[in-house]
Design an enzyme around this catalytic site. Structure first.
Site, short mmCIF file in Angstrom:
data_model
loop_
_atom_site.label_atom_id
_atom_site.label_comp_id
_atom_site.label_asym_id
_atom_site.label_seq_id
_atom_site.Cartn_x
_atom_site.Cartn_y
_atom_site.Cartn_z
N CYS A 105 0.84 -1.20 0.00
CA CYS A 105 0.00 0.00 0.00
C CYS A 105 0.87 1.25 0.00
O CYS A 105 1.72 1.43 0.88
CB CYS A 105 -0.92 0.01 1.21
SG CYS A 105 -1.95 1.50 1.32
N GLY A 232 -6.76 -5.20 -10.98
CA GLY A 232 -7.25 -4.24 -10.00
C GLY A 232 -8.12 -3.18 -10.65
O GLY A 232 -9.31 -3.37 -10.87
#
Length: 328
Positions: A105, A232
């Site tokens: 992240c 994604g």
């Protein structure tokens, strides 16, 4: 270790990437209806909150899943190995088939605290976390990036991760610094696979970054011999991205998916405890390519309830001239 579902997957297998405030049980079921991937990951669950007697209530909805979603993998983040150990034991009891560790992240308030992609700069802690997570007996996988600052960090970092004996590595082919501002570095796939083959031939390798659909994923898998493909952001442009036999789709199909999304939000709102406004990010997926789409999106963004949104859809569809084909 409990049964390792990764070994039973087809090659290549396809995964819907974990995305914060996106890949909850509602959206996963919408994707399943459109075209199902082989593996689902949850959205992000913070281990510190999960291990806190009060914090657990704020994250439990993130871990809601149904049996028809298996193999279901819990995607978790944090930086305290003992919390990963405790979380892994509880996740196994909850029925998950695997645990995926967030080491990629790039968001500042995560990475700069040494969590997510910040763990790239803390390799010893990353290793401790991986080993601690094995306490639950579930196969442990990692999702990470090439490096934190520079692309050439990938060799030392991924070598270190491969040495931890994990089930699968999902590599987002960008650095933390690059975010998603540059093209994914597909040119490194071959070298990364060679490193995997040398260090950890039993660890599966999944690639992620700028892969819009199954067709592109299959081409990359055939070219480089990787095991898995993760999609994604591509799902926002094409909810049918995992389709095995691509075909043309229509505006009505997209609007039907929106209706399903609204119904599922109703169904699971007690489990997820989410406000209606969280739905607004999804409207652009389903409302496009037809006359009046921009105005309908604008109106939907101003709705305050499922009933309002449904009423707008009913009115719009009643006035639609035709069911047009959509370019995805």
């Amino acid at each position: 270790m409990k049964e390792n579902f990764w070994s039973e997957l087809p090659r290549p297998f396809f995964i819907l990437a974990p995305m914060e405030d996106v890949t909850d049980i509602v959206f996963r079921h919408v994707v399943s209806e459109a075209a199902r991937p082989d593996v689902f990951f949850t959205e992000f669950t913070n281990t510190e909150s999960f291990c806190h007697p009060e914090g657990i209530h704020s994250v439990r909805g993130r871990l809601t899943f149904s049996e028809d979603e298996h193999p279901m993998v819990a995607h978790i983040w944090g930086d305290k190995p003992e919390q990963f150990r405790e979380t892994s034991i509880q996740l196994a009891k909850m029925g998950f088939k695997g645990i995926d560790l967030n080491m990629g992240c790039p968001v500042a308030n995560v990475a700069k605290k040494g969590k997510g992609s910040g763990l790239i700069l803390r390799p010893d802690v990353a290793a401790e976390i991986i080993q601690a997570t094995k306490a639950g007996g579930l196969p442990v996988s990692v999702k990470t990036r090439l490096g934190y600052y520079e692309i050439d960090e990938w060799k030392d970092w991924l070598k270190h991760v491969f040495e931890q004996d994990i089930a699968n590595l999902s590599i987002h082919l960008r650095t933390r610094k690059e975010m998603s501002k540059v093209d994914a570095h597909w040119e490194l796939i071959e070298a990364i696979k060679n490193l995997r083959d040398e260090i950890a031939p039993n660890t599966l390798l999944t690639i992620n970054g700028d892969i819009p659909d199954r067709k592109t994923g299959l081409e990359l898998a055939e070219k480089y011999g990787i095991d898995g493909v993760m999609i994604g952001r591509g799902i926002f442009h094409n909810p049918f991205a995992f389709e095995k036999e691509p075909r043309e789709h229509t505006s009505k199909e997209l609007l039907d998916l929106l209706r399903l999304h609204l119904s599922l939000f109703n169904k699971y709102e007690k489990d997820e405890i989410r406000q209606f406004k969280s739905l607004r990010r999804f409207f652009k997926i389903y409302v496009r390519g037809i006359r009046g789409a921009s105005e309908l999106r604008h109106q939907l963004m101003n709705t305050q309830s499922i009933a309002e949104a449904r009423a707008l859809l009913d009115e719009f569809e009643a006035q639609m001239d035709e069911d047009v084909k959509i370019e995805l």
